[in-house]
Design a protein around this motif. Structure first.
Motif, PDB file in Angstrom:
ATOM      1  N   ARG A   1      -5.500  -3.992   3.010  1.00  0.00           N
ATOM      2  CA  ARG A   1      -4.502  -4.780   3.732  1.00  0.00           C
ATOM      3  C   ARG A   1      -3.337  -5.110   2.826  1.00  0.00           C
ATOM      4  NH1 ARG A   1      -9.291  -8.015   5.338  1.00  0.00           N
ATOM      5  NH2 ARG A   1      -9.960  -7.344   7.430  1.00  0.00           N
ATOM      6  N   GLY A   2      -2.161  -5.246   3.413  1.00  0.00           N
ATOM      7  CA  GLY A   2      -0.981  -5.602   2.639  1.00  0.00           C
ATOM      8  C   GLY A   2       0.166  -6.003   3.523  1.00  0.00           C
ATOM      9  N   ALA A   3       1.235  -6.526   2.919  1.00  0.00           N
ATOM     10  CA  ALA A   3       2.416  -6.915   3.687  1.00  0.00           C
ATOM     11  C   ALA A   3       3.224  -5.704   4.126  1.00  0.00           C
ATOM     12  CB  ALA A   3       3.285  -7.855   2.856  1.00  0.00           C
ATOM     13  N   LEU A   4       3.039  -4.577   3.416  1.00  0.00           N
ATOM     14  CA  LEU A   4       3.893  -3.414   3.668  1.00  0.00           C
ATOM     15  C   LEU A   4       3.171  -2.131   3.281  1.00  0.00           C
ATOM     16  CD1 LEU A   4       6.804  -2.263   4.289  1.00  0.00           C
ATOM     17  CD2 LEU A   4       7.270  -2.531   1.844  1.00  0.00           C
ATOM     18  N   ILE A   5       3.393  -1.087   4.071  1.00  0.00           N
ATOM     19  CA  ILE A   5       2.951   0.264   3.731  1.00  0.00           C
ATOM     20  C   ILE A   5       4.191   1.075   3.366  1.00  0.00           C
ATOM     21  CG2 ILE A   5       1.993   2.430   4.638  1.00  0.00           C
ATOM     22  CD1 ILE A   5       0.158   0.725   6.405  1.00  0.00           C
ATOM     23  N   VAL A   6       4.144   1.759   2.222  1.00  0.00           N
ATOM     24  CA  VAL A   6       5.212   2.668   1.811  1.00  0.00           C
ATOM     25  C   VAL A   6       4.694   4.092   1.978  1.00  0.00           C
ATOM     26  CG1 VAL A   6       6.680   3.458  -0.079  1.00  0.00           C
ATOM     27  CG2 VAL A   6       6.201   1.011   0.195  1.00  0.00           C
ATOM     28  N   ALA A   7       5.318   4.853   2.866  1.00  0.00           N
ATOM     29  CA  ALA A   7       4.888   6.226   3.131  1.00  0.00           C
ATOM     30  C   ALA A   7       5.610   7.176   2.192  1.00  0.00           C
ATOM     31  CB  ALA A   7       5.163   6.603   4.580  1.00  0.00           C
ATOM     32  N   ALA A   8       4.858   7.724   1.233  1.00  0.00           N
ATOM     33  CA  ALA A   8       5.369   8.756   0.325  1.00  0.00           C
ATOM     34  C   ALA A   8       4.460   9.968   0.458  1.00  0.00           C
ATOM     35  CB  ALA A   8       5.398   8.239  -1.107  1.00  0.00           C
ATOM     36  N   ASP A   9       4.080  10.266   1.698  1.00  0.00           N
ATOM     37  CA  ASP A   9       3.047  11.274   1.964  1.00  0.00           C
ATOM     38  C   ASP A   9       3.594  12.581   2.514  1.00  0.00           C
ATOM     39  OD1 ASP A   9       3.761   9.810   4.197  1.00  0.00           O
ATOM     40  OD2 ASP A   9       1.745   9.647   5.024  1.00  0.00           O
ATOM     41  N   GLY A  10       4.845  12.920   2.149  1.00  0.00           N
ATOM     42  CA  GLY A  10       5.340  14.265   2.394  1.00  0.00           C
ATOM     43  C   GLY A  10       5.985  14.501   3.739  1.00  0.00           C
TER      44      GLY A  10
ATOM     45  N   PRO B   1       7.813  -1.303  11.855  1.00  0.00           N
ATOM     46  CA  PRO B   1       7.051  -2.523  11.579  1.00  0.00           C
ATOM     47  C   PRO B   1       6.095  -2.327  10.399  1.00  0.00           C
ATOM     48  CG  PRO B   1       7.139  -2.105  13.934  1.00  0.00           C
ATOM     49  CD  PRO B   1       7.709  -0.891  13.266  1.00  0.00           C
ATOM     50  N   ARG B   2       6.324  -3.090   9.332  1.00  0.00           N
ATOM     51  CA  ARG B   2       5.460  -3.059   8.139  1.00  0.00           C
ATOM     52  C   ARG B   2       5.392  -1.681   7.482  1.00  0.00           C
ATOM     53  NH1 ARG B   2       4.833  -8.248   6.570  1.00  0.00           N
ATOM     54  NH2 ARG B   2       5.061  -9.466   8.474  1.00  0.00           N
ATOM     55  N   LEU B   3       6.437  -0.873   7.640  1.00  0.00           N
ATOM     56  CA  LEU B   3       6.414   0.489   7.100  1.00  0.00           C
ATOM     57  C   LEU B   3       7.781   0.873   6.563  1.00  0.00           C
ATOM     58  CD1 LEU B   3       5.009   3.323   6.783  1.00  0.00           C
ATOM     59  CD2 LEU B   3       5.917   3.843   9.057  1.00  0.00           C
ATOM     60  N   ALA B   4       7.816   1.489   5.363  1.00  0.00           N
ATOM     61  CA  ALA B   4       9.038   2.065   4.799  1.00  0.00           C
ATOM     62  C   ALA B   4       8.751   3.514   4.407  1.00  0.00           C
ATOM     63  CB  ALA B   4       9.499   1.275   3.582  1.00  0.00           C
ATOM     64  N   LEU B   5       9.672   4.411   4.739  1.00  0.00           N
ATOM     65  CA  LEU B   5       9.535   5.828   4.407  1.00  0.00           C
ATOM     66  C   LEU B   5      10.375   6.143   3.176  1.00  0.00           C
ATOM     67  CD1 LEU B   5      10.076   7.414   7.960  1.00  0.00           C
ATOM     68  CD2 LEU B   5       7.949   6.517   6.986  1.00  0.00           C
ATOM     69  N   VAL B   6       9.819   6.929   2.256  1.00  0.00           N
ATOM     70  CA  VAL B   6      10.575   7.388   1.086  1.00  0.00           C
ATOM     71  C   VAL B   6      10.321   8.879   0.876  1.00  0.00           C
ATOM     72  CG1 VAL B   6      10.475   5.132  -0.060  1.00  0.00           C
ATOM     73  CG2 VAL B   6       8.739   6.851  -0.588  1.00  0.00           C
ATOM     74  N   GLY B   7      11.265   9.540   0.204  1.00  0.00           N
ATOM     75  CA  GLY B   7      11.089  10.949  -0.142  1.00  0.00           C
ATOM     76  C   GLY B   7      11.004  11.843   1.072  1.00  0.00           C
ATOM     77  N   ASP B   8      10.169  12.863   0.988  1.00  0.00           N
ATOM     78  CA  ASP B   8      10.068  13.849   2.056  1.00  0.00           C
ATOM     79  C   ASP B   8       9.551  13.263   3.363  1.00  0.00           C
ATOM     80  OD1 ASP B   8      10.983  15.689   0.288  1.00  0.00           O
ATOM     81  OD2 ASP B   8       9.139  16.874   0.156  1.00  0.00           O
TER      82      ASP B   8
ATOM     83  N   ILE C   1       0.862  -1.179   0.000  1.00  0.00           N
ATOM     84  CA  ILE C   1       0.000   0.000   0.000  1.00  0.00           C
ATOM     85  C   ILE C   1       0.900   1.232   0.000  1.00  0.00           C
ATOM     86  CG2 ILE C   1      -1.799   1.282   1.217  1.00  0.00           C
ATOM     87  CD1 ILE C   1      -2.447  -1.470   2.614  1.00  0.00           C
ATOM     88  N   VAL C   2       0.843   2.032  -1.060  1.00  0.00           N
ATOM     89  CA  VAL C   2       1.632   3.261  -1.158  1.00  0.00           C
ATOM     90  C   VAL C   2       0.749   4.433  -0.739  1.00  0.00           C
ATOM     91  CG1 VAL C   2       2.876   4.832  -2.695  1.00  0.00           C
ATOM     92  CG2 VAL C   2       3.084   2.353  -2.999  1.00  0.00           C
ATOM     93  N   ILE C   3       1.176   5.155   0.272  1.00  0.00           N
ATOM     94  CA  ILE C   3       0.432   6.323   0.752  1.00  0.00           C
ATOM     95  C   ILE C   3       1.036   7.568   0.116  1.00  0.00           C
ATOM     96  CG2 ILE C   3      -0.414   7.587   2.750  1.00  0.00           C
ATOM     97  CD1 ILE C   3      -1.339   4.698   2.682  1.00  0.00           C
ATOM     98  N   GLY C   4       0.254   8.247  -0.730  1.00  0.00           N
ATOM     99  CA  GLY C   4       0.733   9.445  -1.412  1.00  0.00           C
ATOM    100  C   GLY C   4       0.862   9.202  -2.897  1.00  0.00           C
TER     101      GLY C   4
END
Length: 412
Positions: free
Chosen positions: A164-173, A289-296, A8-11
């Protein structure tokens, strides 16, 4: 209603779309099932209306877009930087001694970067993502709740839909709700500076030359766009920047011309003006846990080298390597070991880059006459050293260090 995805990509802005394409896009060898979530409709980001925003795309980032099938869609709108000059300007509009010069002889591998308007880049990325069978858009709904594991991640949208997913990718600023929900803190500080962004048209051609003028209030960058146009990234003290943003257009243009100079002939604003506060913040960790941050969501750095979006793409490329490697082995793509590898790969590079940008900004904003002499002497010495200049060009192109496959132009 519940829907299940791999990721799940947020942003749904630039970094979010890049992550979706790198994980589940049409050029990926074994695409994962990706949901892209945003409270706004991403079609609004890809408007054909010119708003003056543009990005510097490094050589490595260009290779990544080639591997993702995006670059052929935007190449005609890209302006190569064939020359770069750096000056030390004691006063706006005053003498500007050139301390560093990078020409074609220093860029044996081609231009270190291309400038491209965000509307073209975003439009191409959105078109690729919408055409990908493995990417779904869940937009127009705000995330009301995040759940991070232990065995599964999930988000609940405002209408009650659960993803639902195995991972959330936070690209939400920079104000990432996902990061805050995970309790990941930021380390850093605000600057007493704002970044002003606009696009101008000038009578004379720039010939692909980019200019970085360091002034006591911050760097003033003139970045070439196709035609007789340039994108401006102008750092100014907060109080002065707020005053300038409140000026009528004609008065703002007068302030701009004072700093721009007349070397490209008459200069005219052809876009709106945008302002944003400048800061340096880096997340304590790039994963949870179950989260990766990218970008801002992971880092906010000073824009003086135009690396912000490129650093976000480095995050995405490294994360794609980690996830696809794990998926290829049948491992849990959201496991602690996979995310620890990603954090170890990206955090040192980001902290080192941020420290360098912070140091440069503070050094050039200092008006101490002794420091002025030292920094000028140091940069002029670098300008005479071919190997040192080549190292700077390699760093700017993103062609150094341990590069993920996408940054090498290889498919994942």
């Amino acid at each position: 209603m519940a829907k299940t995805f791999d990721i799940i990509v947020i942003g749904a802005a630039l970094n979010g779309l890049a992550a979706a394409l790198a994980l589940g896009g049409p050029q990926v060898r074994r695409p994962l099932k990706v949901a892209v979530v945003d409270a706004r409709d991403p079609r609004g980001f890809a408007s054909n209306a010119f708003d003056g925003r543009a990005s510097a795309i490094s050589t490595a980032a260009r290779r990544m877009f080639e591997a993702l099938g995006v670059w052929p869609m935007v190449a005609e709108h890209a302006q190569p930087m064939s020359e770069i000059i750096v000056t030390d300007s004691a006063t706006p509009g005053g003498a500007r001694p050139v301390l560093l010069h990078f020409g074609e002889e220093d860029m044996a591998g081609g231009p270190s970067a291309h400038m491209i308007e965000n509307r073209f880049l975003y439009g191409a990325m959105l078109e690729q993502a919408e055409a990908a069978p493995s990417i779904d858009f869940c937009v127009g709904q705000k995330v009301e709740h995040f759940h991070f594991g232990p065995g599964l991640a999930a988000v609940t949208l405002a209408d009650g839909t659960v993803l639902r997913g195995a991972l959330i990718v936070a690209a939400d600023g920079r104000n990432s709700p996902a990061r805050e929900a995970a309790g990941i803190r930021l380390v850093g500080w605000p600057y007493d500076q704002m970044g002003l962004v606009a696009t101008v048209e000038h009578d004379l051609p720039h010939n692909g030359r980019a200019e970085e003028h360091f002034t006591p209030s911050g760097p003033f960058a003139i970045l070439p766009l196709p035609g007789n146009r340039s994108s401006l990234v102008w750092s100014e003290r907060t109080e002065a920047a707020e005053r300038m943003l409140a000026l009528p257009p004609e008065a703002f243009e007068d302030e701009l011309r004072l700093r721009f100079g007349d070397h490209l002939g008459a200069v005219r604003m052809i876009s709106g003006r945008h302002g944003y506060p400048l800061a340096m913040y880096v997340a304590e960790t790039f994963s949870g846990p179950r989260l990766a941050l990218v970008g801002d969501a992971a880092h906010v750095l000073h824009p003086l080298a135009g690396l912000g979006f490129n650093l976000g793409l480095r995050d995405v490329a490294a994360l794609a390597d980690c996830i696809h490697d794990a998926a290829g082995l049948g491992l849990d793509i959201g496991s602690e070991s996979v995310l620890d590898r990603y954090t170890a790969w990206r955090r040192f590079d980001t902290v080192a880059t941020g420290a360098a940008m912070d140091g440069m900004n503070r050094l050039f904003a200092n008006t101490n006459p002794v420091l002025t002499l030292l920094r000028r002497a140091g940069l002029m010495a670098v300008n005479r050293m071919g190997p040192m200049k080549s190292m700077f060009v390699s760093q700017a192109a993103g062609a150094s260090g341990n590069q993920p496959r996408l940054l090498r132009g290889e498919r994942v």
